[in-house]
Every structure is written in C-alpha cells, then in structure tokens.
Design a protein around this motif. Structure first.
Motif, PDB file in Angstrom:
ATOM      1  N   MET A   1     112.007  71.268 -49.014  1.00  0.00           N
ATOM      2  CA  MET A   1     113.148  70.347 -48.935  1.00  0.00           C
ATOM      3  C   MET A   1     113.522  69.711 -50.262  1.00  0.00           C
ATOM      4  O   MET A   1     114.541  69.038 -50.353  1.00  0.00           O
ATOM      5  CB  MET A   1     112.826  69.218 -47.939  1.00  0.00           C
ATOM      6  N   SER A   2     112.686  69.882 -51.303  1.00  0.00           N
ATOM      7  CA  SER A   2     112.957  69.185 -52.575  1.00  0.00           C
ATOM      8  C   SER A   2     113.024  70.155 -53.741  1.00  0.00           C
ATOM      9  O   SER A   2     112.310  71.148 -53.785  1.00  0.00           O
ATOM     10  CB  SER A   2     111.872  68.145 -52.840  1.00  0.00           C
ATOM     11  N   GLN A   3     113.875  69.811 -54.708  1.00  0.00           N
ATOM     12  CA  GLN A   3     113.961  70.598 -55.948  1.00  0.00           C
ATOM     13  C   GLN A   3     113.435  69.802 -57.134  1.00  0.00           C
ATOM     14  O   GLN A   3     113.455  70.300 -58.268  1.00  0.00           O
ATOM     15  CB  GLN A   3     115.429  70.989 -56.231  1.00  0.00           C
ATOM     16  N   CYS A   4     112.995  68.560 -56.912  1.00  0.00           N
ATOM     17  CA  CYS A   4     112.598  67.741 -58.060  1.00  0.00           C
ATOM     18  C   CYS A   4     111.530  66.718 -57.694  1.00  0.00           C
ATOM     19  O   CYS A   4     111.832  65.666 -57.135  1.00  0.00           O
ATOM     20  CB  CYS A   4     113.819  67.017 -58.638  1.00  0.00           C
ATOM     21  N   LEU A   5     110.275  67.038 -58.017  1.00  0.00           N
ATOM     22  CA  LEU A   5     109.185  66.076 -57.820  1.00  0.00           C
ATOM     23  C   LEU A   5     108.886  65.350 -59.122  1.00  0.00           C
ATOM     24  O   LEU A   5     108.901  65.964 -60.192  1.00  0.00           O
ATOM     25  CB  LEU A   5     107.890  66.766 -57.374  1.00  0.00           C
ATOM     26  N   HIS A   6     108.604  64.062 -59.011  1.00  0.00           N
ATOM     27  CA  HIS A   6     108.180  63.262 -60.168  1.00  0.00           C
ATOM     28  C   HIS A   6     106.741  62.783 -59.997  1.00  0.00           C
ATOM     29  O   HIS A   6     106.299  62.521 -58.885  1.00  0.00           O
ATOM     30  CB  HIS A   6     109.074  62.034 -60.326  1.00  0.00           C
TER      31      HIS A   6
ATOM     32  N   LEU B   1      95.684  53.214 -68.268  1.00  0.00           N
ATOM     33  CA  LEU B   1      96.173  54.138 -67.256  1.00  0.00           C
ATOM     34  C   LEU B   1      96.869  55.267 -68.012  1.00  0.00           C
ATOM     35  O   LEU B   1      97.823  55.011 -68.759  1.00  0.00           O
ATOM     36  CB  LEU B   1      97.170  53.360 -66.397  1.00  0.00           C
ATOM     37  N   VAL B   2      96.395  56.499 -67.844  1.00  0.00           N
ATOM     38  CA  VAL B   2      96.967  57.615 -68.616  1.00  0.00           C
ATOM     39  C   VAL B   2      97.252  58.787 -67.689  1.00  0.00           C
ATOM     40  O   VAL B   2      96.477  59.073 -66.778  1.00  0.00           O
ATOM     41  CB  VAL B   2      95.985  58.065 -69.730  1.00  0.00           C
ATOM     42  N   LEU B   3      98.381  59.440 -67.930  1.00  0.00           N
ATOM     43  CA  LEU B   3      98.661  60.702 -67.244  1.00  0.00           C
ATOM     44  C   LEU B   3      99.073  61.762 -68.264  1.00  0.00           C
ATOM     45  O   LEU B   3      99.969  61.531 -69.078  1.00  0.00           O
ATOM     46  CB  LEU B   3      99.796  60.555 -66.233  1.00  0.00           C
ATOM     47  N   LYS B   4      98.414  62.901 -68.196  1.00  0.00           N
ATOM     48  CA  LYS B   4      98.771  64.036 -69.061  1.00  0.00           C
ATOM     49  C   LYS B   4      99.253  65.189 -68.192  1.00  0.00           C
ATOM     50  O   LYS B   4      98.743  65.400 -67.084  1.00  0.00           O
ATOM     51  CB  LYS B   4      97.545  64.529 -69.833  1.00  0.00           C
ATOM     52  N   ILE B   5     100.229  65.920 -68.729  1.00  0.00           N
ATOM     53  CA  ILE B   5     100.622  67.177 -68.093  1.00  0.00           C
ATOM     54  C   ILE B   5     100.368  68.300 -69.088  1.00  0.00           C
ATOM     55  O   ILE B   5     100.874  68.250 -70.220  1.00  0.00           O
ATOM     56  CB  ILE B   5     102.095  67.175 -67.662  1.00  0.00           C
ATOM     57  N   ASN B   6      99.602  69.274 -68.669  1.00  0.00           N
ATOM     58  CA  ASN B   6      99.234  70.399 -69.537  1.00  0.00           C
ATOM     59  C   ASN B   6      98.732  69.899 -70.893  1.00  0.00           C
ATOM     60  O   ASN B   6      99.075  70.446 -71.940  1.00  0.00           O
ATOM     61  CB  ASN B   6     100.421  71.362 -69.702  1.00  0.00           C
TER      62      ASN B   6
ATOM     63  N   GLY C   1     107.667  56.234 -68.045  1.00  0.00           N
ATOM     64  CA  GLY C   1     107.296  57.581 -68.472  1.00  0.00           C
ATOM     65  C   GLY C   1     107.268  58.587 -67.340  1.00  0.00           C
ATOM     66  O   GLY C   1     106.792  59.704 -67.511  1.00  0.00           O
ATOM     67  N   VAL C   2     107.790  58.204 -66.162  1.00  0.00           N
ATOM     68  CA  VAL C   2     107.789  59.151 -65.045  1.00  0.00           C
ATOM     69  C   VAL C   2     108.651  60.363 -65.398  1.00  0.00           C
ATOM     70  O   VAL C   2     109.567  60.266 -66.218  1.00  0.00           O
ATOM     71  CB  VAL C   2     108.311  58.504 -63.731  1.00  0.00           C
ATOM     72  N   GLY C   3     108.363  61.504 -64.784  1.00  0.00           N
ATOM     73  CA  GLY C   3     109.132  62.705 -65.085  1.00  0.00           C
ATOM     74  C   GLY C   3     108.772  63.815 -64.124  1.00  0.00           C
ATOM     75  O   GLY C   3     107.915  63.648 -63.241  1.00  0.00           O
ATOM     76  N   GLU C   4     109.431  64.953 -64.331  1.00  0.00           N
ATOM     77  CA  GLU C   4     109.323  66.053 -63.372  1.00  0.00           C
ATOM     78  C   GLU C   4     108.027  66.851 -63.538  1.00  0.00           C
ATOM     79  O   GLU C   4     107.517  67.003 -64.649  1.00  0.00           O
ATOM     80  CB  GLU C   4     110.530  66.975 -63.531  1.00  0.00           C
ATOM     81  N   ILE C   5     107.531  67.352 -62.425  1.00  0.00           N
ATOM     82  CA  ILE C   5     106.409  68.298 -62.456  1.00  0.00           C
ATOM     83  C   ILE C   5     106.883  69.632 -61.888  1.00  0.00           C
ATOM     84  O   ILE C   5     107.764  69.665 -61.035  1.00  0.00           O
ATOM     85  CB  ILE C   5     105.185  67.770 -61.663  1.00  0.00           C
ATOM     86  N   LYS C   6     106.300  70.697 -62.413  1.00  0.00           N
ATOM     87  CA  LYS C   6     106.736  72.049 -62.034  1.00  0.00           C
ATOM     88  C   LYS C   6     105.548  72.875 -61.567  1.00  0.00           C
ATOM     89  O   LYS C   6     104.408  72.577 -61.933  1.00  0.00           O
ATOM     90  CB  LYS C   6     107.326  72.753 -63.261  1.00  0.00           C
ATOM     91  N   GLU C   7     105.866  73.930 -60.848  1.00  0.00           N
ATOM     92  CA  GLU C   7     104.819  74.860 -60.416  1.00  0.00           C
ATOM     93  C   GLU C   7     104.018  75.339 -61.631  1.00  0.00           C
ATOM     94  O   GLU C   7     104.599  75.676 -62.666  1.00  0.00           O
ATOM     95  CB  GLU C   7     105.434  76.067 -59.705  1.00  0.00           C
ATOM     96  N   GLY C   8     102.713  75.334 -61.500  1.00  0.00           N
ATOM     97  CA  GLY C   8     101.842  75.794 -62.590  1.00  0.00           C
ATOM     98  C   GLY C   8     101.338  74.680 -63.481  1.00  0.00           C
ATOM     99  O   GLY C   8     100.406  74.884 -64.258  1.00  0.00           O
ATOM    100  N   ASP C   9     101.954  73.479 -63.384  1.00  0.00           N
ATOM    101  CA  ASP C   9     101.492  72.350 -64.204  1.00  0.00           C
ATOM    102  C   ASP C   9     100.084  71.919 -63.798  1.00  0.00           C
ATOM    103  O   ASP C   9      99.716  71.993 -62.614  1.00  0.00           O
ATOM    104  CB  ASP C   9     102.411  71.127 -64.046  1.00  0.00           C
ATOM    105  N   VAL C  10      99.342  71.397 -64.781  1.00  0.00           N
ATOM    106  CA  VAL C  10      98.057  70.754 -64.513  1.00  0.00           C
ATOM    107  C   VAL C  10      98.197  69.282 -64.909  1.00  0.00           C
ATOM    108  O   VAL C  10      98.538  68.964 -66.044  1.00  0.00           O
ATOM    109  CB  VAL C  10      96.911  71.412 -65.302  1.00  0.00           C
ATOM    110  N   LEU C  11      97.963  68.401 -63.940  1.00  0.00           N
ATOM    111  CA  LEU C  11      98.078  66.960 -64.168  1.00  0.00           C
ATOM    112  C   LEU C  11      96.685  66.358 -64.267  1.00  0.00           C
ATOM    113  O   LEU C  11      95.830  66.620 -63.407  1.00  0.00           O
ATOM    114  CB  LEU C  11      98.819  66.284 -62.998  1.00  0.00           C
TER     115      LEU C  11
END
Ligand code: MG
Length: 221
Positions: free
Chosen positions: A62-67, A146-151, A193-203
């Motif tokens: 149902m969604s095309q954009c997850l944050h 509090l830290v979040l990294k993507i890839n 700093g919120v933003g999109e996540i995509k298939e294959g990303d590692v958070l």
C-alpha cells in the motif's frame, strides 16, 4: 504474544500498548513544516508491528515511501494512573532504541485530510526494537546519544537532551489519559534527519554504547 528481549533480564515482560509521541524535537517539527505543541501529541502502534534486532522491515504494497525515525523507547515496569511527575521515573523498567517506521505517503494524505495516522504507522514490522537495558544502567535518559545510519552513513544524530518535554512530564501526561501498564512502551519521538528507506538498505541504530539495533529492508511481494 511478544516479549521484550532484555540484555540481562531473565524474566519475561510482555509488550503491551505502544504509545508514540510526535514533534518532541524542535528541529524535526521544523523539517516537517509543522509546530511543536504545549502538550505532547500521541498516537498508538499495535504490538503486532514489533520486530527485533536482525529483523526485516517490509515495505507494504500500500505504500511507495517509508521513512525512518530513530527514537528512545521507555518500557514501563509498574502500573499507574495519574502519575505525578515526581514519581514518574519509578514506573520505568528500562530503555531501548527503536525505529518508528512511517508510511510517509499515507501519512501525508491523512494529514491533509485531518485523518488519524493509524494506517501510516501501524503496518507489520513498523516497530523495530533493540534489546532493552534496565534503567539502573541509565543514570539520565535525557542525556543519551541517538544515532541512525543507513548503509554505514549517518542520517540522524542527536542527544535526547534536545527533547522539548521531560521524561517525567511525558509519563505523567500519558497516565492522565490511559493507565500505564507493565510492559507498555513509550516511543519518545524522533529528532531531525528523517528520510526514505529502500529495499536492500541496512539500518543501524544505537543509544551510544547502551544498545543497538540492525535491521534490513525488503519489499512485500
Ligand atoms: Mg516518530
């Protein structure tokens, strides 16, 4: 039934209701083109949305954009209603780092129409949780990195001292509305700093050296 995973706690604590706060960091409110409010804004997530360390976030059809939204989670250890601020921290059992995954496209439509956020926030896998730590290990929950990294790249980085409400106020306020029960979880809102996540990303999310969470992302087929 789903239970927390504690780093060092043998007893089972069942995950109850998940109470989430919105707009608790000024800079995040600004990036969303909105304002902070005098009282906290709340919404609920179902316990069925929980996944744990090394789990997979599923992008629903149902969604095309997850944050991603990285947040400090507070686990309630003792039931209470009308909890005074001076006693609020006595109701805490422990802390964890969590992601409040949001279907931003669905939420934007809801916001425009004045609809609730339950759909945008409530899909399965939308509440990844790290293993928890007991509060005795955390001298001040409002001085945690509090830290979040993507890839491997840092996307969100803040300290919980930038939160606009105190932990005592948050617990006291929620308990004016609903009884806080052992096992309930409060997600205290995300910094900027919120933003999109995509298939294959590692958070990868962490609360300094206290606890960490690694999850990946795939699309529902
Ligand atoms: Mg959030």
């Amino acid at each position: 039934m789903t239970y927390y995973r504690f780093q060092e706690y043998a007893k089972h604590v069942r995950i109850g209701k998940i109470i989430c706060l919105a707009r608790t960091y000024k800079e995040h409110a600004r990036e969303m083109n909105t304002i902070v409010t005098e009282d906290p804004l709340l919404f609920l997530k179902p316990a069925s949305s929980v996944i744990f360390n090394h789990g997979t976030i599923v992008i629903p059809r149902m969604s095309q954009c997850l944050h991603h939204e990285v947040e400090l989670g507070v686990i309630i250890g003792k039931n209470g209603k009308h909890i005074g601020e001076e006693k609020a921290l006595q109701h805490v059992l422990g802390y964890l780092v969590a992601l409040d995954i949001t279907a931003r496209d669905i939420q934007s439509i809801a916001k425009k129409n004045g609809w609730p956020w339950g759909i945008a926030k409530g899909f399965d896998t939308f509440a990844p949780l790290s293993d928890a730590v007991l509060k005795e290990k955390v001298p001040n929950p409002q001085n945690l990195d509090l830290v979040l990294k993507i890839n491997g790249a840092i996307k969100q980085k803040a300290n919980t001292n930038q939160m606009i409400y105190s932990m005592e106020r948050i617990i006291s306020f929620i308990s004016e509305i609903m009884t806080l029960e052992r096992g309930d979880l409060i997600l205290t809102g995300t910094p900027e700093g919120v933003g999109e996540i995509k298939e294959g990303d590692v958070l990868e999310a962490d609360l300094g050296s206290l606890c960490s969470l690694t999850v990946n992302v795939k699309r529902e087929r």
